[in-house]
Design an enzyme around this catalytic site. Structure first.
Site: not given
Ligand code: G6P
Length: 613
Positions: A2, A27, A73, A97-98, A486, A490, A493, A509, A608
């Site tokens: 948040c 965020r 969030w 937050n938290g 990755e 992407k 996501e 497999h 994020k």
């Molecule tokens: C979230 C983000 C990702 C990121 C991951 C780890 O899932 O959406 O984009 O890779 O956290 O985050 P960090 O800040 O630890 O790299």
């Protein structure tokens, strides 16, 4: 996950609060709200984007010289107006937050005292708890907000950053921090607060970071901070260097697009520290860096999400070039399993934000097991992870706003490659000519990435076909297998297409059973020693009617045919080829998402920075 902003000033703080929320919206974007003091407490909350809240604020002509605001969030309770912050109790309002871990028992206790709950959140518990201290309902009492917050935080378990205001103290903003970032900004006419520096730099660059355990009281004229033991403390004033326009979109349509195109610059900035491996050493900050590199006998990389895939690529580099064992583990697994510590192992934590709860906990867990050699690779120099590790390597990607990580990933890769060279140098496995070759390649990386970006029109065309699909497979081998992972991440996501990645050798497999003419298969095909094997895997897919999208290096002699779409990469790039291939896959995901019309920068359900478990 948040975002918090707050302010106490001589003028109306509403524009600052709303600008701050807009900056922090990436965020958390389930709901947003603010509370202002102006002849009593005024609150506005809205589900959805900050723009919804802005309309409400304009409609009600809200204004005030003291206020707090929040973008949420959801963790406890669905996104709904009743769960949006600020939460109130009597005449006080709180944003948080938290996560408060003991909120269940506190809630029961407070209900028994007569407090009524109108939300499902843990945050409302904090509001009532502070009020209970102000109303002397919990043994000790306090007649000031500062005192009541100091009492209340002693009873909160978990991680939090709080900003609190109260009707009866119209010139006082109280902050508290334990585990979640919170900082204050010193302005000309007052004080400002935020959970992220980017929300402050438009107003002031003079910042003060609160430490864990701190509670701060800000009025227009002064700030008072006490630490966890109740002692008055001063926190150092720092001048933020974040560019004020670093968080502006400029000519781009999305932050993700901007951040993909910023990669040559981000890599250049990160590599600026490079001047030969000795120069690289200077970029590795912390006492005893050299001795540590000499001493360690293996590497364990801990991270989450995209950062963990950077670690997986590095594993191939470290073992091949530095000849020491390297393993990679997801932080949330490592922190809860019994593992065998090795005091000569280098623990590397990788995190863009430096705030990811599981990665921080994994680092703490490693230290509790006796690991002394710890290194953080991080994009936020003042983050918790950087402060807790013995050594640090700072990536200089600049603020990353798009939820799907792009430039943070490629700068992590560049940094991990430099770390590999340092480890190799320390063990004597890097001869002078290889060293010069690698350094030449890494210096040329920004230019090479620029060339990949010029492929955008061809990738856009591929994306048109791709966007009709509901599932996709990604294949890669060796150090490009994590790039396949990755690429699939992407795509899922931001386009919500279900995508899985496999090492190409695993095709037979299991995943081959899924291949038919409706299953696109993306192949990461560099011209390396595994190319012939990869070609055989492609034939297996074609023989089953699968449609191939091959990202092939120029000299691979793979050419387009029916059911085989080739995207030709500009040049073959040796060890650093994963950095180039991933940029092409980022563009693919971005353009597929554009065709599908999804919210690229703020994909549903994601955040994020994952600051909670
Ligand atoms: C979230 C983000 C990702 C990121 C991951 C780890 O899932 O959406 O984009 O890779 O956290 O985050 P960090 O800040 O630890 O790299």
């Amino acid at each position: 996950m948040c975002g918090i902003v707050g302010a106490v000033s001589a003028g109306d703080v509403t524009p600052f609060l709303l600008n701050g929320l807009n900056t922090l919206e990436y965020r958390g974007y389930d709901s947003a709200g603010l509370a202002l003091l102006n002849d009593g407490l005024r609150r506005a909350r809205a589900v959805g984007r900050v723009s919804e809240l802005e309309s409400l604020v304009a409609q009600d002509a809200l204004a005030g010289r003291l206020g707090i605001a929040h973008t949420r969030w959801a963790t406890h309770g669905v996104p709904a107006e009743r769960n949006a912050h600020p939460h109130v109790s009597g005449g006080l309002a709180v944003v948080h937050n938290g996560i408060i871990e003991n909120y269940g028992e506190l809630r029961e206790q407070l209900k028994a005292l007569g407090y009524e709950f109108t939300s499902d959140t843990d945050t409302e518990t904090i509001a009532h708890l502070i009020q209970a201290y102000l109303e002397s309902k919990l043994g000790s009492s306090s007649n000031s907000l500062f005192g009541a917050v100091r009492e209340a935080v002693k009873h909160l378990k978990g991680a939090f950053a709080l900003a609190v205001i109260r009707e009866d103290e119209p010139d006082t903003l109280v902050l508290a921090r334990e585990g979640s970032p919170l900082m204050l900004g010193i302005g000309n006419d007052g004080y400002f607060a935020a959970s992220d520096a980017s929300a402050l730099v438009g107003e002031t660059r003079r910042l003060m970071y609160l430490e864990n355990g701190d509670v701060a009281q800000m009025t227009r004229q002064a700030v008072t901070i006490v630490d966890g033991s109740g002692r008055a403390v001063e926190r150092e004033e720092v001048i933020s260097t974040i560019a004020a326009d670093a968080v502006q979109l400029g000519e781009f349509n999305h932050y993700m697009q901007k951040e993909i195109f910023e990669q040559p610059q981000a890599l250049g900035n990160t590599l600026e520290m490079l001047g030969g491996v000795e120069g690289v050493q200077a970029g590795l900050l912390g006492a005893d860096a050299e001795q540590t590199l000499d001493l360690v006998d293996s590497v364990l990389i801990l991270a989450c999400g995209t950062s963990s895939y950077a670690g997986m690529v590095a594993r191939y580099w470290v073992e091949a070039i530095a000849s020491i064992p390297c393993s990679v583990e997801i932080a949330s697994e490592y922190r809860y399993r019994q593992s065998v510590p090795n005091e000569r192992q280098l623990i590397v934590v990788i995190s863009q934000s430096g705030e990811t709860a599981d990665t921080i906990a994994a680092l703490e867990h490693a230290k509790s097991l006796g690991h002394r050699h710890t290194l953080a690779i991080c994009n936020v120099p003042e983050s918790a992870i950087v402060r807790q590790a013995a050594l640090r390597f700072i990536t200089r990607a600049g603020p990353e706003i798009g939820v799907a990580s792009t430039k943070a990933f490629t700068t992590q890769l560049a940094t991990l490659f430099l770390l590999t060279l340092l480890l190799a140098k320390a063990r004597g496995t890097l001869d002078a000519s290889d060293e010069q070759r690698y350094l030449g390649e890494i210096r040329h990386l920004p230019v090479a990435v620029e060339k990949v970006l010029s492929l955008e029109p061809s990738i856009r065309k591929l994306a048109q076909r791709f966007s009709q699909k509901r599932h996709a497979l990604f294949l890669g081998r060796g150090r490009h297998y994590p790039i396949a992972l990755e690429g699939a991440l992407k795509l899922k996501e931001i386009s919500y297409i279900h995508a899985e990645a496999y090492p190409a050798g695993e095709l037979k497999h299991g995943p081959l059973a899924l291949v038919d003419d409706d299953m696109p298969v993306v192949v990461v095909a560099p011209n390396d020693q595994l190319l012939e094997k990869l070609k055989a895997n492609m034939e297996e897919v074609r023989a089953r009617g699968g449609e191939l999208y091959v990202f092939a290096d120029g000299d691979t002699r793979v050419t387009s045919a029916s059911g085989l779409h080739v995207l030709r990469m500009p040049e073959h790039y040796g060890e650093l080829s994963p950095v180039l291939h991933v940029v092409a896959l980022q563009l693919l995901a971005y353009h597929v998402a554009l065709v599908k019309g999804t919210d690229v920068d703020k994909p549903r359900n994601l955040a994020k920075s994952v600051t909670v478990e």
